[in-house]
Design an enzyme around this catalytic site. Structure first.
Site, PDB file in Angstrom:
ATOM      1  N   LYS A   1     -17.208 -10.668 -72.892  1.00 12.79           N
ATOM      2  CA  LYS A   1     -15.872 -11.045 -73.398  1.00 12.79           C
ATOM      3  C   LYS A   1     -15.917 -10.962 -74.916  1.00 12.79           C
ATOM      4  O   LYS A   1     -16.998 -11.034 -75.512  1.00 12.79           O
ATOM      5  CB  LYS A   1     -15.544 -12.482 -72.965  1.00 12.79           C
ATOM      6  CG  LYS A   1     -14.074 -12.838 -73.032  1.00 12.79           C
ATOM      7  CD  LYS A   1     -13.309 -12.343 -71.822  1.00 12.79           C
ATOM      8  CE  LYS A   1     -11.806 -12.509 -72.025  1.00 12.79           C
ATOM      9  NZ  LYS A   1     -11.054 -12.206 -70.802  1.00 12.79           N
TER      10      LYS A   1
ATOM     11  N   ASP B   1      -6.600  -9.041 -73.197  1.00 10.55           N
ATOM     12  CA  ASP B   1      -6.507 -10.445 -72.761  1.00 10.55           C
ATOM     13  C   ASP B   1      -5.344 -11.013 -73.581  1.00 10.55           C
ATOM     14  O   ASP B   1      -4.495 -10.227 -74.060  1.00 10.55           O
ATOM     15  CB  ASP B   1      -7.829 -11.183 -73.020  1.00 10.55           C
ATOM     16  CG  ASP B   1      -7.879 -12.577 -72.366  1.00 10.55           C
ATOM     17  OD1 ASP B   1      -8.114 -12.662 -71.159  1.00 10.55           O
ATOM     18  OD2 ASP B   1      -7.654 -13.579 -73.073  1.00 10.55           O
TER      19      ASP B   1
HETATM   20  P1  NDP Z   1      -0.536 -12.707 -72.835  1.00 14.89           P
HETATM   21  O1  NDP Z   1      -0.891 -12.801 -74.270  1.00 14.89           O
HETATM   22  O2  NDP Z   1       0.155 -11.485 -72.339  1.00 14.89           O
HETATM   23  O3  NDP Z   1       0.356 -13.960 -72.401  1.00 14.89           O
HETATM   24  C1  NDP Z   1      -0.096 -15.270 -72.568  1.00 14.89           C
HETATM   25  C2  NDP Z   1       1.042 -16.210 -72.195  1.00 14.89           C
HETATM   26  O4  NDP Z   1       0.554 -17.552 -72.223  1.00 14.89           O
HETATM   27  C3  NDP Z   1       2.192 -16.162 -73.195  1.00 14.89           C
HETATM   28  O5  NDP Z   1       3.389 -16.464 -72.530  1.00 14.89           O
HETATM   29  C4  NDP Z   1       1.819 -17.273 -74.169  1.00 14.89           C
HETATM   30  O6  NDP Z   1       2.908 -17.816 -74.876  1.00 14.89           O
HETATM   31  C5  NDP Z   1       1.233 -18.306 -73.243  1.00 14.89           C
HETATM   32  N1  NDP Z   1       0.276 -19.150 -73.980  1.00 14.89           N
HETATM   33  C6  NDP Z   1      -0.789 -18.729 -74.719  1.00 14.89           C
HETATM   34  N2  NDP Z   1      -1.420 -19.768 -75.279  1.00 14.89           N
HETATM   35  C7  NDP Z   1      -0.731 -20.860 -74.888  1.00 14.89           C
HETATM   36  C8  NDP Z   1      -0.877 -22.239 -75.130  1.00 14.89           C
HETATM   37  N3  NDP Z   1      -1.877 -22.713 -75.916  1.00 14.89           N
HETATM   38  N4  NDP Z   1       0.018 -23.092 -74.553  1.00 14.89           N
HETATM   39  C9  NDP Z   1       1.011 -22.613 -73.755  1.00 14.89           C
HETATM   40  N5  NDP Z   1       1.204 -21.318 -73.493  1.00 14.89           N
HETATM   41  C10 NDP Z   1       0.344 -20.460 -74.041  1.00 14.89           C
HETATM   42  O7  NDP Z   1      -1.923 -12.943 -72.055  1.00 14.89           O
HETATM   43  P2  NDP Z   1      -2.282 -12.582 -70.551  1.00 14.89           P
HETATM   44  O8  NDP Z   1      -1.079 -12.733 -69.680  1.00 14.89           O
HETATM   45  O9  NDP Z   1      -3.018 -11.308 -70.550  1.00 14.89           O
HETATM   46  O10 NDP Z   1      -3.355 -13.717 -70.207  1.00 14.89           O
HETATM   47  C11 NDP Z   1      -2.983 -14.994 -69.689  1.00 14.89           C
HETATM   48  C12 NDP Z   1      -4.192 -15.660 -69.050  1.00 14.89           C
HETATM   49  O11 NDP Z   1      -4.695 -14.830 -67.987  1.00 14.89           O
HETATM   50  C13 NDP Z   1      -5.390 -15.905 -69.957  1.00 14.89           C
HETATM   51  O12 NDP Z   1      -6.062 -17.068 -69.532  1.00 14.89           O
HETATM   52  C14 NDP Z   1      -6.272 -14.695 -69.686  1.00 14.89           C
HETATM   53  O13 NDP Z   1      -7.629 -14.940 -70.007  1.00 14.89           O
HETATM   54  C15 NDP Z   1      -6.079 -14.573 -68.192  1.00 14.89           C
HETATM   55  N6  NDP Z   1      -6.400 -13.269 -67.626  1.00 14.89           N
HETATM   56  C16 NDP Z   1      -5.773 -12.130 -68.063  1.00 14.89           C
HETATM   57  C17 NDP Z   1      -6.052 -10.923 -67.475  1.00 14.89           C
HETATM   58  C18 NDP Z   1      -5.305  -9.690 -67.840  1.00 14.89           C
HETATM   59  O14 NDP Z   1      -5.486  -8.675 -67.142  1.00 14.89           O
HETATM   60  N7  NDP Z   1      -4.438  -9.699 -68.837  1.00 14.89           N
HETATM   61  C19 NDP Z   1      -7.116 -10.800 -66.455  1.00 14.89           C
HETATM   62  C20 NDP Z   1      -7.637 -12.060 -65.988  1.00 14.89           C
HETATM   63  C21 NDP Z   1      -7.311 -13.235 -66.598  1.00 14.89           C
HETATM   64  P3  NDP Z   1       3.209 -17.307 -76.386  1.00 14.89           P
HETATM   65  O15 NDP Z   1       3.809 -15.949 -76.214  1.00 14.89           O
HETATM   66  O16 NDP Z   1       4.149 -18.303 -76.940  1.00 14.89           O
HETATM   67  O17 NDP Z   1       1.887 -17.287 -77.083  1.00 14.89           O
END
Ligand code: NDP
Length: 453
Positions: A129, A169
């Site tokens: 990672k 991510d």
């Molecule tokens: P994105 O950046 O596309 O989206 C993240 C989302 O979560 C946004 O809506 C963001 O809001 C919100 N968010 C981030 N930080 C916070 C916080 N501290 N409190 C509340 N909301 C928050 O990321 P992903 O969708 O890619 O990833 C989301 C999760 O999934 C993570 O845990 C990641 O590790 C996991 N994951 C992702 C994969 C992938 O293929 N993308 C694969 C496996 C796991 P805002 O826009 O306001 O920041």
């Protein structure tokens, strides 16, 4: 305390001492170790070969300076990380996170989870990672490009198709992957498409990769529900987040006949009793890089914006069948779990990594709620990344339908193997134990076969 439990605790204490202040990493290790007592009892060779000690120590950790210049010519310095955790099963594989909260401990927690998740996919990928404390929010495209180019200028020394394959991510989507890949290609003077995944379809990306994590989490939840003769048809669902994982979880729920009544971002939540309009939310988040507040303004009707409390409080208004936390770590606490249980939640599948606190997980399990941990439920993303690597290696490009079918097979097989392992170890229906034990054993056996390295 049994001898095995004493041994596991002594290794855990050493992890705490050797990695001070890395709270999330400690939490991730503890959560896996909690499942391992019967495994160590049955397999003393794991203790004799120091597998626990070795699996907690990254094979390599790289920390580097990332200087870049903003549009007003000011110089900024961020910190870059890559933790190459375990290569027993294949090249290191795991995403890059760009978010101001990123510290070494964050990357280690995510890398540790990734080892077992990747093993569970049944595909030949090790765990890693990376990321940076850079915040792409509010930056211009050119600023993001200059940052990515500087980040890759250093990272390129340590990665490669057979070495380490990063992906996206939080904060790293198609735009960032494009800039990162472009700089790698320029520096190495070769089109090594398998060096990074999440690429655009026209230049080596895989169809269905964008959708894969969200789709996969919903497929995993569907499989859990089926064990109780239930499904998504007519179900009310809350999803947290509105990023890559959340968006495509919403779309898949709708395809299966469910209604998603809540979603969120880091500033607030939207409650939409008529069901989130997926296309509108996707347009606002993916194309315009807007906020969920904009969704409410444009949607009209009965949609409401809430900038206080938690997205999980929506369960109090609307009752709820399934919860899909898809935002970030430790976003769903015991109080939120209580709200969901009180309002009838039947299944929770973690689209994000470790979004539920340990207390919340215990609350769900005590209430008999089906609980799918992230390392199993969100494995569809990295699995499809491995399918992207397969397509790159064979210079092929599969159709959406075929790739989605492979994802479907991987997730249903993964669900079966996790469930079977939980039963074998005397905890039927405990997906946390099933995932930890099965993932750990796959890695441990390969490590033993490869000697003390
Ligand atoms: P994105 O950046 O596309 O989206 C993240 C989302 O979560 C946004 O809506 C963001 O809001 C919100 N968010 C981030 N930080 C916070 C916080 N501290 N409190 C509340 N909301 C928050 O990321 P992903 O969708 O890619 O990833 C989301 C999760 O999934 C993570 O845990 C990641 O590790 C996991 N994951 C992702 C994969 C992938 O293929 N993308 C694969 C496996 C796991 P805002 O826009 O306001 O920041």
């Amino acid at each position: 305390m049994s001898k095995a439990a004493e041994f596991i605790d002594s290794v855990y204490q050493a992890v705490l001492t050797r990695n001070p202040g890395e709270r999330e990493f400690h939490q991730a290790v503890h959560e896996v170790f909690e499942s391992l007592e019967p495994v160590i009892e049955r397999h003393p060779e794991y203790a004799e070969s120091a597998i626990l000690e070795r699996v907690c120590e990254p094979e390599r950790q790289i920390i580097f300076r990332v200087p870049w210049t903003d549009d007003r010519n000011h110089v900024h310095i961020n910190r870059g990380f890559r933790v190459q955790f375990n290569s027993a099963l294949g090249p290191y594989k795991g995403g890059l996170r760009f978010h101001p909260s990123v510290l070494l401990g964050t990357v280690k927690f995510l890398g540790f989870e990734q080892i077992f998740k990747n093993a569970l996919t049944g595909l030949p990928i090790g765990g890693g990672k990376g990321g940076s404390d850079f915040d792409p929010k509010g930056k211009s495209d050119r600023e993001v490009m200059r940052f990515c180019q500087s980040f890759m200028t250093e990272l390129q020394r340590y990665i490669g198709e057979y070495v380490d394959v990063p992906a996206g991510d939080i904060g790293v989507g198609a735009r960032e992957i494009g800039y990162l890949f472009g700089q790698y290609k320029r520096l190495r003077n070769k089109f090594e498409s398998g060096v990074i995944t999440g690429k655009g379809i026209g230049w080596g990306g895989s169809r269905a990769r964008t959708e894969a994590t969200g789709y996969g989490a919903v497929i995993f939840a569907r499989e859990m529900l089926e064990t109780r003769h239930a499904g998504f048809d007519g179900a009310k669902v809350i999803v947290s987040g509105s990023g890559n994982v959340a968006l495509y979880a919403i779309q898949k729920v709708q395809q299966l006949g469910g209604t998603v009544v809540g979603a969120s971002d880091s500033q607030g939540a939207v409650y939409d009793p008529d069901g989130i309009d997926f296309e509108l939310l996707r347009e606002i988040k993916e194309v315009e890089r807007g906020r969920v507040r904009d969704y409410v303004d444009r949607r009209g009707g009965r949609a409401e914006y809430r900038n206080s409390g938690s997205v999980w409080d929506i369960a109090d208004v609307d009752g709820i069948d399934v919860a899909l936390p898809c935002a970030t770590q430790n976003e769903l606490n015991a109080e939120n779990a209580e709200t969901l249980v009180r309002n009838g939640v039947r299944a929770v599948a973690e689209g994000a990594n470790m979004p539920c606190t340990p207390d919340a997980v215990r609350r769900f399990q005590k209430a008999g709620v089906l609980f799918g941990p992230g390392k199993a439920a969100n494995a569809g993303g990295v699995a499809t990344s491995a399918l992207e690597m397969q397509q790159n290696a064979s210079r092929d490009s599969w159709t959406f339908e075929y790739t989605e079918q492979r994802l479907e097979q991987i997730m249903t097989r993964l669900h079966r193997s996790v469930r079977r392992t939980a039963e074998e170890y005397g905890h039927p229906g405990d997906y946390v134990r099933g995932a930890n034990i099965h993932g750990f054993q796959l890695v441990a056996d390969a490590m033993i076969a490869q000697g003390v390295i």
